[in-house]
Design a protein around this motif. Structure first.
Motif, PDB file in Angstrom:
ATOM      1  N   THR A 195      50.681  25.171  66.530  1.00 43.49           N
ATOM      2  CA  THR A 195      51.955  24.953  66.222  1.00 43.49           C
ATOM      3  C   THR A 195      52.180  25.611  64.774  1.00 43.49           C
ATOM      4  N   ILE A 196      51.237  25.414  63.860  1.00 41.98           N
ATOM      5  CA  ILE A 196      51.194  26.000  62.438  1.00 41.98           C
ATOM      6  C   ILE A 196      51.493  27.600  62.846  1.00 41.98           C
ATOM      7  N   ILE A 197      50.394  28.311  63.229  1.00 41.23           N
ATOM      8  CA  ILE A 197      50.515  29.937  63.279  1.00 41.23           C
ATOM      9  C   ILE A 197      51.693  30.119  64.184  1.00 41.23           C
ATOM     10  N   SER A 198      52.181  29.418  65.097  1.00 37.04           N
ATOM     11  CA  SER A 198      53.499  29.795  65.880  1.00 37.04           C
ATOM     12  C   SER A 198      54.591  29.927  64.864  1.00 37.04           C
ATOM     13  N   THR A 199      54.770  28.642  64.118  1.00 36.68           N
ATOM     14  CA  THR A 199      55.756  28.671  63.246  1.00 36.68           C
ATOM     15  C   THR A 199      55.750  29.768  62.148  1.00 36.68           C
ATOM     16  N   LEU A 200      54.547  30.147  61.742  1.00 33.81           N
ATOM     17  CA  LEU A 200      54.447  31.249  60.729  1.00 33.81           C
ATOM     18  C   LEU A 200      54.843  32.558  61.465  1.00 33.81           C
ATOM     19  N   GLY A 201      54.430  32.562  62.664  1.00 39.70           N
ATOM     20  CA  GLY A 201      54.695  33.978  63.514  1.00 39.70           C
ATOM     21  C   GLY A 201      56.251  34.050  63.649  1.00 39.70           C
ATOM     22  N   VAL A 202      57.084  32.992  64.124  1.00 36.51           N
ATOM     23  CA  VAL A 202      58.300  33.108  64.200  1.00 36.51           C
ATOM     24  C   VAL A 202      59.122  33.424  62.745  1.00 36.51           C
ATOM     25  N   TYR A 203      58.634  32.778  61.705  1.00 34.28           N
ATOM     26  CA  TYR A 203      59.050  33.237  60.530  1.00 34.28           C
ATOM     27  C   TYR A 203      58.998  34.573  60.188  1.00 34.28           C
ATOM     28  N   VAL A 204      57.709  35.222  60.387  1.00 38.06           N
ATOM     29  CA  VAL A 204      57.319  36.344  59.730  1.00 38.06           C
ATOM     30  C   VAL A 204      58.346  37.418  60.555  1.00 38.06           C
ATOM     31  N   ILE A 205      58.378  37.112  61.996  1.00 35.02           N
ATOM     32  CA  ILE A 205      58.991  38.455  62.892  1.00 35.02           C
ATOM     33  C   ILE A 205      60.653  38.170  62.377  1.00 35.02           C
ATOM     34  N   GLY A 206      61.153  37.137  61.791  1.00 31.14           N
ATOM     35  CA  GLY A 206      62.471  37.218  61.242  1.00 31.14           C
ATOM     36  C   GLY A 206      62.736  37.935  60.108  1.00 31.14           C
ATOM     37  N   ILE A 207      61.691  38.374  59.473  1.00 32.64           N
ATOM     38  CA  ILE A 207      61.769  39.233  58.101  1.00 32.64           C
ATOM     39  C   ILE A 207      61.397  40.567  58.217  1.00 32.64           C
ATOM     40  N   ILE A 208      60.744  40.778  59.231  1.00 40.38           N
ATOM     41  CA  ILE A 208      60.184  42.256  59.274  1.00 40.38           C
ATOM     42  C   ILE A 208      60.872  42.977  60.481  1.00 40.38           C
ATOM     43  N   MET A 209      60.894  44.257  60.271  1.00 39.95           N
ATOM     44  CA  MET A 209      61.711  45.130  61.026  1.00 39.95           C
ATOM     45  C   MET A 209      60.376  45.821  62.166  1.00 39.95           C
TER      46      MET A 209
END
Length: 422
Positions: free
Chosen positions: A278-292
């Motif tokens: 759950t933690i890593i998925s949340t971080l992954g979703v966050y990161v993909i929102g700020i990188i191109m």
């Protein structure tokens, strides 16, 4: 505090409570040990598939009834189904009762869509993005807290696996009480439109030919799915979501198979892995929102990655490797699903979100049902769990190859367009 924020937090609390399910990481372990004593084969071939069939049968009905009943009754049905599911798990023992339990579990899953669309009827469109974030985070926090709590209680011998069901039942009852207190909805997207929305959709009272609900649904459907870009992303979403839910439903059965054959960890570590996931998925979703990242390349390569992970897990015997594979597979899916949802949302009218999401969900469930019939049912091949995971891995590889080819085609087409003619 502003009214829209209060409404967002109110429904988000329900999202947290409905996802507070400490027994979820141990469901298969509970069913294969005393007092239940079902075999792994009975679970994957007879019990679990019932929820897939139920969810498929109810999805479209729930979508239309939700709009007609204005959301809240279906959210309450979601909570009631959750409560009944836990009661069956705790107090019944036969295979028939477990199959009935899966009917209510499938009903609960089919009632998920109203949770994500309810708040859109309560707040202004300019707040859609932030309230969507609130609802998603509430669900993730609910899963995280329940997983950490379950692991802590098991490790410290405070509760046993069967006793976690009582804690989950308490959360389900609390979610039901909270759902009853949710504010009612006056307007909806199709059956109970506001005057302003009627006018925008060409259904104003002064119009010579007001649109019927069927006409509005058909218009929204045509607008969305005649868009080739939206259609391509919807196809990926339906295919990979099908594989994702199939794998997540049967991953614990693979753990049990590895544990029985002798492995390096205990299956009581499932709660810890669910928390990490759950933690890593949340971080992954966050990161993909700020990188191109080029979207088609992201989808193609990560889907191929999912395929490789499943093919390895299908023949590995170390539970530690399976746990890592579970975390990576799920994280890849959430990153890609977030990307797909954004790409679709950018290319359809806001009023079509629920319809497109509902149709994509239905197609995914239809594919899941077909896969379940072929792989698990008595009229299919009834393969063992390792072969089942291997089949899912092959499916991911095929999907990944197709979308990687799509990414390559888009890249080459773009380069041809920017290279000057000589």
């Amino acid at each position: 505090m502003e009214k829209w924020l209060i409404q967002s937090l109110w429904i988000s609390v329900f999202g947290y409570l409905k996802e507070f399910r400490p027994e979820d990481p141990y469901t298969t372990q509970y069913l294969t040990n005393p007092p239940m004593n079902f075999t792994n084969e009975e679970i994957i071939q007879e019990i679990f598939p019932v929820s897939t069939y139920t969810c498929l049968g109810l999805t479209i009905i729930i979508f239309l009834v939700t709009d007609y009943l204005r959301y809240k009754p279906i959210i309450i049905l979601n909570a009631i189904s959750n409560v009944i599911t836990q009661i069956f798990l705790i107090f019944t023992r036969t295979k028939t009762n477990m199959m009935i339990m899966e009917v209510f579990y499938g009903t609960m899953i089919a009632c998920e869509v109203p949770y994500y669309t309810y708040v859109y009827t309560k707040v202004d469109k300019k707040y859609y993005k932030i309230v969507s974030s609130h609802m998603k985070m509430a669900c993730l926090i609910g899963r995280l807290v329940s997983a950490i709590l379950a692991q802590s209680l098991i490790d410290n011998h405070i509760l046993t696996v069967p006793e976690l069901n009582y804690l989950t039942l308490a959360g389900a009852i609390t979610s039901l009480l909270w759902a009853v207190g949710l504010p009612s909805v006056k307007n909806s997207l199709y059956f109970h439109q506001s005057p302003a929305n009627n006018s925008i959709r060409g259904n104003d009272i002064n119009a010579p030919k007001p649109k019927t609900v069927c006409q509005i649904l058909w218009s929204d459907f045509i607008t969305a799915f005649t868009n080739r870009y939206v259609l391509q992303w919807s196809i990926w979403w339906a295919l990979d979501t099908c594989i994702y839910y199939q794998f997540m439903a049967y991953a614990q059965s693979l753990y049990q198979e590895m544990y029985r054959g002798g492995t390096d960890l205990e299956v009581t570590d499932n709660g810890m892995i669910e928390a990490i996931y759950t933690i890593i998925s949340t971080l992954g979703v966050y990161v993909i929102g700020i990188i191109m990242v080029p979207s088609w390349w992201l989808i193609g390569t990560l889907t191929l990655g999912q395929g490789v992970i499943l093919l390895i897990m299908a023949q590995d015997h170390l539970l530690s490797h399976a746990y890592v594979g579970y975390v990576l597979f799920g994280t890849f899916y959430h990153i890609m699903a977030t990307t797909a949802n954004c790409e679709v949302a950018k290319n359809i009218p806001e009023d079509s979100f629920a319809l497109v999401f509902g149709i994509n969900t239905f197609i995914s469930l239809l594919l899941q049902t077909c896969l379940t019939v072929v792989v698990n049912s008595p009229i299919g091949f009834m393969v063992n769990i390792r072969t089942q995971i291997y089949i899912y891995g092959q499916c991911c590889m095929i999907i990944g190859v197709l979308f990687t080819i799509k990414a390559l085609w888009c890249t080459l087409s773009k380069r041809r367009n920017v290279i000057p003619l000589t």
